[in-house]
Write an enzyme that holds these catalytic residues in place. Structure first.
Site, PDB file in Angstrom:
ATOM      1  N   ASP A   7      -8.023   0.152  17.672  1.00 15.15           N
ATOM      2  CA  ASP A   7      -8.386   1.505  18.091  1.00 15.15           C
ATOM      3  C   ASP A   7      -7.858   1.659  19.518  1.00 15.15           C
ATOM      4  O   ASP A   7      -8.458   1.157  20.464  1.00 15.15           O
ATOM      5  CB  ASP A   7      -9.907   1.682  18.055  1.00 15.15           C
ATOM      6  CG  ASP A   7     -10.333   3.061  18.520  1.00 15.15           C
ATOM      7  OD1 ASP A   7      -9.599   4.037  18.281  1.00 15.15           O
ATOM      8  OD2 ASP A   7     -11.406   3.162  19.140  1.00 15.15           O
ATOM      9  N   GLU A  69      -4.635   3.215  14.903  1.00 16.91           N
ATOM     10  CA  GLU A  69      -4.913   4.643  14.749  1.00 16.91           C
ATOM     11  C   GLU A  69      -3.770   5.476  15.299  1.00 16.91           C
ATOM     12  O   GLU A  69      -3.201   5.167  16.347  1.00 16.91           O
ATOM     13  CB  GLU A  69      -6.211   5.007  15.478  1.00 16.91           C
ATOM     14  CG  GLU A  69      -6.647   6.432  15.236  1.00 16.91           C
ATOM     15  CD  GLU A  69      -7.993   6.732  15.861  1.00 16.91           C
ATOM     16  OE1 GLU A  69      -8.061   7.716  16.632  1.00 16.91           O
ATOM     17  OE2 GLU A  69      -8.955   6.006  15.601  1.00 16.91           O
ATOM     18  N   ASP A 141     -15.904   1.126  19.848  1.00 16.66           N
ATOM     19  CA  ASP A 141     -14.458   0.876  19.814  1.00 16.66           C
ATOM     20  C   ASP A 141     -14.117  -0.234  18.827  1.00 16.66           C
ATOM     21  O   ASP A 141     -13.141  -0.134  18.069  1.00 16.66           O
ATOM     22  CB  ASP A 141     -13.939   0.520  21.207  1.00 16.66           C
ATOM     23  CG  ASP A 141     -14.061   1.673  22.191  1.00 16.66           C
ATOM     24  OD1 ASP A 141     -13.609   2.785  21.854  1.00 16.66           O
ATOM     25  OD2 ASP A 141     -14.628   1.481  23.282  1.00 16.66           O
TER      26      ASP A 141
END
Length: 182
Positions: A7, A69, A141
């Site tokens: 992430d 991502e 996260d």
């Protein structure tokens, strides 16, 4: 197969590692890489921390592939640009380690993990905890990163089959070619 999920963030990057055995998922590790100790104006130094940090994660956990991502467009274009640079440093670290990299949107990850594309952080954390049978909630996260690894575990095989059917990938080397000289 061992999957590293990432992430991306310029201040805090989450990572999560899962092992996949058929349909079974096993938690390996998760955490964050932080650049908050550096001056916000020290962009090159912050990018180096991210690059080196993911390199250490790859070296320690030896994943077979990675998922990251895809950056969304923020209201603030400067924030989007900075996040894109962080993401670029992370992807460069992964491909420098010879890992294949899959990319998923936050919507795709939320749908794969929670079943709802507008799920909030706490819903993602809870579903990651349940899917990986963790004793507690991972940080937000790290949970997003684990969610990206889970998404790739579920979607990666189907995407690979589609790519083979379409003949996508592997055709060109993209290697450096000499340009014009004086």
């Amino acid at each position: 197969m061992r999957i590293l999920g990432i992430d991306p963030g310029l201040r805090t990057t989450g990572f999560g590692v899962v092992d996949v055995y058929g349909a079974d998922l096993t938690y390996v590790a998760s955490g964050t890489i932080s650049t908050q100790h550096l001056d916000t104006k020290a962009l090159p130094a912050r990018l180096k921390v991210l690059f080196d940090g993911i390199g250490e994660v790859v070296q320690r956990y030896q994943p077979d592939c990675a998922s990251i991502e895809i950056v969304f467009v923020n209201v603030n274009p400067q924030s989007t640009l900075l996040l894109g640079q962080a993401r670029g440093a992370l992807i460069t670290a992964l491909v420098s380690s010879h890992l294949p990299v899959a990319e998923y949107t936050a919507l795709q990850m939320k749908q794969a993990v929670v079943g709802y594309g507008r799920a909030d952080k706490t819903q993602i954390q809870e579903m990651v905890r349940r899917l990986l049978t963790l004793s507690g909630l991972p940080g937000s996260d790290a949970a997003d990163a684990l969610g990206l690894a889970i998404t790739h575990a579920h979607a990666g095989k189907a995407m690979a089959r589609l790519a083979q059917a379409d003949g996508v990938g592997g055709a060109g080397s993209g290697k450096y070619k000499a340009g014009r000289s004086r």
